[in-house]
Design an enzyme around this catalytic site. Structure first.
Site, PDB file in Angstrom:
ATOM      1  N   HIS A 311       0.856  -1.188   0.000  1.00  0.00           N
ATOM      2  CA  HIS A 311       0.000   0.000   0.000  1.00  0.00           C
ATOM      3  C   HIS A 311       0.888   1.233   0.000  1.00  0.00           C
ATOM      4  CE1 HIS A 311      -3.137   2.817   1.174  1.00  0.00           C
ATOM      5  NE2 HIS A 311      -3.960   1.913   0.676  1.00  0.00           N
ATOM      6  N   ASP A 369      -7.838  -5.714   0.210  1.00  0.00           N
ATOM      7  CA  ASP A 369      -8.340  -6.566  -0.874  1.00  0.00           C
ATOM      8  C   ASP A 369      -7.899  -8.010  -0.771  1.00  0.00           C
ATOM      9  OD1 ASP A 369      -9.795  -4.622  -2.219  1.00  0.00           O
ATOM     10  OD2 ASP A 369      -7.984  -3.783  -3.086  1.00  0.00           O
TER      11      ASP A 369
END
Ligand code: CMC
Length: 435
Positions: A311, A369
């Protein structure tokens, strides 16, 4: 609440005696920010920040992330508490209005959203214009953008009441559009919304209901859906939200801005990752192939990424991933799925990756996710709908950020600069004289 001046820094150009004193600004939480607006005027230089990794593009009171500590707050409330104790519509109210609603405010908000869940009947025909095998995100971009052609009674962005109605319309109608995109793709009748159901229940009803038999709500699954929506509702200035803000900064109408956000979300590096995780797990096939896959990921020349990992901001566990993992176990238990090969593979992949120096040194952890696809698959949601579901949830965040942008007196049209590396000025050459 505005940022406050906390000090200054002086930038000196090496080899010259020119320098500029830049104010430092501080928010409620997070690092100080150098205000570079006068830099060009004083020193004639721009700043260079591809991907905007070091640039604050706005002031915002909505969402805060501490990527090193794995903290995510909506309007100051930790995501863990909201996921555990709140509901999606309550979170939507919070994101839009800044405070949790009391009972009367909540009832009014709930009524405002539910009375807008139906689509203009003519919008129905749009679905028939798409191929049945169209990706539902393509349908989402088209139909949400087309809303501006149907609801032009609330396109004046300078009128707070019109902004309020546009917000209700978007939040209420996006699940209907999403569910219809799916129903159309499988050739089933489009299911009209039911306002006696909660937001998450109604969404599941429109996705799974058929006229031939009664739809039965499973409270564990609708609670899981509600939680997934809460976890995806906002995430400060990510790619799609920044796209919404950039579009909004031009004065574009809210439906156009949200359609732009949906387009940005579609990419596999952003909202498309949940779909990509399942594709990746299916391609790997079985746990014994994981080490081979991990070596491919680590090979610089392969361009293979471990989807659902890494991320831009989180350099620690994504707090949403932790909640997702727990929810995943709950949902599988509720559905009586004792052995889910995809979950086993995901957990094995996580274990291997988190003990591998490549991932440790780059601070790559599972993101939201990584587990969401497995839950959604177990709930019977088709893979192509995963990113659509993300878009349904994020619409609340986009609308809140768009509203904040419009209400910010310091907002200007977004217009980044560049380092030009093309040809210097040159004279046009007639075609018959070109080599
Ligand atoms: N697999 C393998 N290597 C990775 C990964 C990954 N998933 N993510 C980052 N890296 C490597 C990257 O190659 C780079 O290595 P090096 O320093 O040797 O060049 C290093 O880690 C730093 O990464 P970066 O590319 O500078 O990171 P970024 O901030 O530009 O990208 C990201 C962030 C999310 C796009 C990226 O981590 C990624 O592509 N992850 C997979 C896609 C994904 O799961 N996306 C969902 C994000 S969460 C939901 C959302 O917000 O949409």
């Amino acid at each position: 609440m505005s940022s406050k001046a906390t000090g200054s820094i002086t930038v000196t150009m090496e080899g010259s005696n020119k320098s500029a004193k830049l104010p430092l600004l501080g928010g409620t939480l997070g690092p100080q920010v150098a205000d570079i607006r006068k830099l060009y005027g004083e020193l004639g230089i721009f700043t260079y920040d591809p991907g905007y990794g070091a640039t604050a593009s706005c002031e915002s009171t909505i969402t805060y992330i501490d990527g090193d500590e794995g903290v995510l707050l909506y309007r100051g409330y930790p995501i863990e508490q909201l996921a555990e104790q709140s509901s999606f519509l309550e979170v939507a109210y919070l994101l839009l209005n800044g405070e949790l609603p009391n009972k009367a405010q909540y009832a009014e908000f709930d009524k405002g959203v539910t009375r807008h869940t139906m689509l203009h009947e003519q919008l129905r025909r749009f679905f028939e214009g798409f191929r049945r095998d169209a990706h539902p995100m393509a349908v989402m971009c088209g139909v949400v953008g087309a809303m501006a052609a149907f609801y032009h009674d609330n396109l004046d962005i300078n009128d707070p009441e019109q902004r309020r109605i546009a917000a209700f319309r978007l939040i209420a109608k996006v699940p209907t559009i999403a569910a219809w995109a799916y129903k159309y793709s499988v050739g089933q009748p489009l299911v009209y919304p039911r306002n006696d159901l909660s937001y998450a229940e109604n969404f599941l009803y429109m996705l799974n209901g058929v006229p031939a038999e009664p739809w039965v709500n499973n409270p564990i699954l609708s609670r899981a859906m509600d939680r997934i929506l809460i976890l995806h509702a906002d995430h400060e200035q990510n790619a799609s939200t920044s796209t919404v803000r950039l579009a909004g900064s031009t004065g574009a109408n809210p439906f156009a801005c949200i359609a732009a956000g949906i387009a940005a979300l579609w990419g596999p590096a952003h909202g498309g990752a949940n779909e990509a995780v399942l594709k990746m797990l299916a391609e790997i096939g079985s746990p014994e192939n994981i080490p081979q896959f991990i070596s491919e990921v680590k090979d610089k020349n392969s361009h293979t990424k471990l989807m659902g990992f890494g991320h831009r901001v989180y350099k620690n566990f994504d707090p949403r991933a932790k909640i997702m993992k727990e929810t995943c176990h709950e949902v599988l238990a509720e559905l009586g799925i004792k052995d889910e090969p995809l979950l086993d593979m995901a957990m094995e992949m996580e274990r291997i990756a988190l003990s591998d120096d490549y991932f440790i040194s780059r601070k790559l952890y599972p993101n939201v996710d990584f587990y969401s696809g497995i839950i959604l698959k177990a709930m019977g949601i088709p893979t192509s709908m995963f990113t659509v579901l993300f878009a349904v949830a994020r619409t609340v965040g986009w609308v809140s950020q768009w509203k904040e942008l419009i209400e910010d007196p310091s907002q200007r049209i977004g217009r980044p600069r560049q380092i030009y590396t093309g040809a210097p000025a040159r004279d046009f050459v007639a075609m018959d004289k070109r080599g």
